[in-house]
Every structure is written in C-alpha cells, then in structure tokens.
Scaffold this motif. Sequence first.
Motif, PDB file in Angstrom:
ATOM      1  N   THR A  76       0.876  -1.466   0.100  1.00  0.00           N
ATOM      2  CA  THR A  76      -0.124   0.046  -0.148  1.00  0.00           C
ATOM      3  C   THR A  76       0.835   1.212   0.126  1.00  0.00           C
ATOM      4  OG1 THR A  76       0.123  -0.119   2.375  1.00  0.00           O
ATOM      5  CG2 THR A  76      -1.770  -1.273   1.053  1.00  0.00           C
ATOM      6  N   ILE A  90      -6.148   9.637   0.773  1.00  0.00           N
ATOM      7  CA  ILE A  90      -5.978   8.458   0.368  1.00  0.00           C
ATOM      8  C   ILE A  90      -6.919   7.845   1.477  1.00  0.00           C
ATOM      9  CG2 ILE A  90      -4.181   6.840   1.141  1.00  0.00           C
ATOM     10  CD1 ILE A  90      -1.914   9.032   0.750  1.00  0.00           C
ATOM     11  N   ARG A  95      -6.937   2.272  -1.361  1.00  0.00           N
ATOM     12  CA  ARG A  95      -5.447   2.016  -1.599  1.00  0.00           C
ATOM     13  C   ARG A  95      -5.481   0.282  -1.697  1.00  0.00           C
ATOM     14  NH1 ARG A  95      -0.774   4.667  -1.332  1.00  0.00           N
ATOM     15  NH2 ARG A  95      -2.198   6.148  -2.188  1.00  0.00           N
TER      16      ARG A  95
END
Length: 454
Positions: A76, A90, A95
């Motif tokens: 990640t 994010i 992700r």
Amino acid sequence: MNFTIKAGCIPLTKSLSSMIFLLSLGLWTTALAETLGPRVPEADANRSSPAATAKKNLPTRMDIPPLKVAVPVLGTGVDEFSDKLEKEGIWPGLRKTETIRSATKIRDALLDLNQFESVVVFPDTSISADLYVLGSIRESTGEIMSIEWQLVDATGKIWIRKNKETHRVPPGWHERFGGQGIDPFQKLYRKIAYSVYKELKKFARKHDTVVKQNRKRAREGKSPKLSELDRIVAIRELVLAQYFAPEIYGDAIAEKKSSKAGSRLKGSRLTLQYLPDKSAQEWTRIESFRQRDETFTLLMNDYYNTFRAKVDPSYELWLKDIYPIARETRILRSKANVEKALGVVTLIAAASAAKDADSTGKRDRAIAVGAAVGGTLLIKGFADSARSKKQLEIFNETARSYHDSFNPISVELAGKTITLQGTAQEQFAQWRNLLRDFYEREDSEIEEVQIIRE
C-alpha cells in the motif's frame, strides 16, 4: 560450470537443514524482507486473462526455457492506521483495492509480452516462481499513479533494481476513452512490463549463446553447460523438491552469503549444486504433486480476477469523478501555480496573510499552507458526496474480504473434506502443510487430493 545428475538419499548438513526449514515456513527473506518460495508453481494464467487472448499481434516468443512469473499483491505504501490519510486524499480501502487491481493489470501487461509459461497474481512471495515482480504504490490520486518496483529471480538475484514509474492522466482522457475498457494508467503497467521484457532479452541472448556452445560440446563428447535461465528454473524446481523430500534433495541447493551491492541482493542467495535425475520415481511423484499445486495457485489467481471484476465498475466511476478534483488539488498545491488558484476562497486568507509576512520565505510558506488547505477541502467535499461514500463502502468491504480474510477454499483429501480459512496467506500455508503431510504418507497418490471450486 558443469553439473552431474545425482539421485538417492543425501544427509543434510545442519545449515542446509535450517535453510530448508525456513524456506518451508516461508521465512527466507531478501533485502526487501520478501519471501521467495517454496510454495506452489503458477498455473497457466493465460486462460484467465482476457488481455492475453484479446491481443492478436503478440511479440515473437524468444527461444528460452519456460518461465513462471509471480506478481505478488502490491504494497500500500502508507500507514493504513494513520488518521491523516483521508486529509491527503488517501482511503485505506481504496488503496488496498488498488494494490490488487494494479497487480492484475501488471500481470496482464506481462502476459501480452508472450514470453512466459505463466504469470499469476498471488498474495505474497511465498509462491514458487522463476521471476518476481515486487512493487508498492507510492502515489495514487486518480490523476497520477506511481509504483515503486523491482524484478528478482528465484536465486535471490535482482534483475532490475528498485525504481519508480509514474504516469499522469492527461486532461480530457476520460471524455475521449472512458467506457471503452481502456485503463487510464495502462501506459504505466505496460512500461513496467516492457522493462521486464528488455531485461529478459539480455538473458535470452546469453541463453542462446550457451545453447550454441552446447551443440559444439555435444559433438566433442563433453557434458553441456547451463545458462543462467536454465539454472534459475532448476533452482525453482529444486526448492519445491526440497520442501517435499529434503532427505533426497537437501544438498541440491546451497545457501551462499553475499554482500555485493548493485544488481545482487545483500544476504543469502541460492546456488545449484547438482541436477536431479528426472527419470527417478521420486522426482516423478514430486512432479505430480507440483501439478496439483498449480491448480491451487490458479484458483487463487482466478479469485483475484473475480475481485477486479467486482470493483472495476465502481473504480472506473471513481477515477472519472476524482480526476478533476485530483488535478485541481495538485495545481493548488503547486507553488508555481498557486497564484492562479487565489480565486479559491480558502486561499484568499492565505494570500492576505502572506502580504503581512515580513520576508519572502514566510510569504511563500503562507501561500503553500493556503494551497494545502484548499486542496484538503476539495478532497473532503468530494469524499462527502453520496456517490463517493457508496463507492468507498464498496472498496472497504471488498478489500477486507481479500486482504483481511479470503473466501474459504475446500479440499478433499483421501475422501475427507477440509475447509481452509483465514487470509489468503494463511490458507495457502494450510494447503501446503496438508499437501506435504499427505506426500509423506506411504503409498499416497495425488489423485486422492481434489480442490473444490465453489
């Protein structure tokens, strides 16, 4: 270096015994703390990849040994438990989704090269493969994606050192190509695949030279030599053979310490000591178990295909929606363009504060802070929209089912059904232990092991 063929029982040294034990647990680590083998060889992933069959004009296949490639799920690149991630645009679930999806995209790009026997996506590097494409997402905004990656072979040698590839989606891309089944980051995946291809060509040329030399050696009555590609394949096969029958193949591979930098890993590397007798009954038996391993590996690879099919509609919509936000945020946060963004309400205050700054440095910092705040609010506003919330929920739920847990896989073993549970890594470890225990039973036959597809 010439090799002899050897068969029979061979006592293990203490160091080699320790190495095999670590390998069997998937604990042999490289400089990247990655495990290379000795899990299952990959099955033919071409059957499960539309990209591999849709492309008509494939490159000519090089005259090389059949190579198996693994693309472990990407890292990640972030601290998934940080409370600052969403402010930066994010989302952990998103992700995690991208780590699997991008791995399948890299796999498809590698398949399009038409050079490998198989290419599969797998949970980690415990799978047995000739080459490993190891990567991690360093940035993904919807406009920009960066992947840091490297290429390592089964011996622990680095073919391509860690580097970062980045692609920025140009303005208007979604209007021109959206809905046509084209990925906005396809150029990035193809660039990674082409880098692998260029490196493979170097080894292919050396392999061809050895093949020609061996023809001459055969005429002279001399034993053949192995190319580096031959050696990699032999080591990959023997690592798995050691897992099943360490008392026979325990000294076929040696662990060599290396502190060399450059193209080689710092730490342990595997070297070939001798070639096995592939006509031996024990090797034939191991091959039958290897083939069943491949079936299991293909099933996991297919599960990742299913994952992508589930998330693609939402992910493609997400990319289209987030693109203008990501682009505007980047512009806002760019010092060179921050003056153009002063019409944004949040930057007016920053510009005003900058006027009162008593130095150019303070003024620049004030403008930069304002740009960051403006970008954060744009991202937050987008994430709070109803459609975005729904998409994020899909990403979170699907990512949990493939990262934090995995669809249980059932195995029929000598008439008894056993259900594997836990994460993908845990289920694979359970499978390997079951298979090895069954292998050690006297007169056990691989036909008694069946993998149940749901």
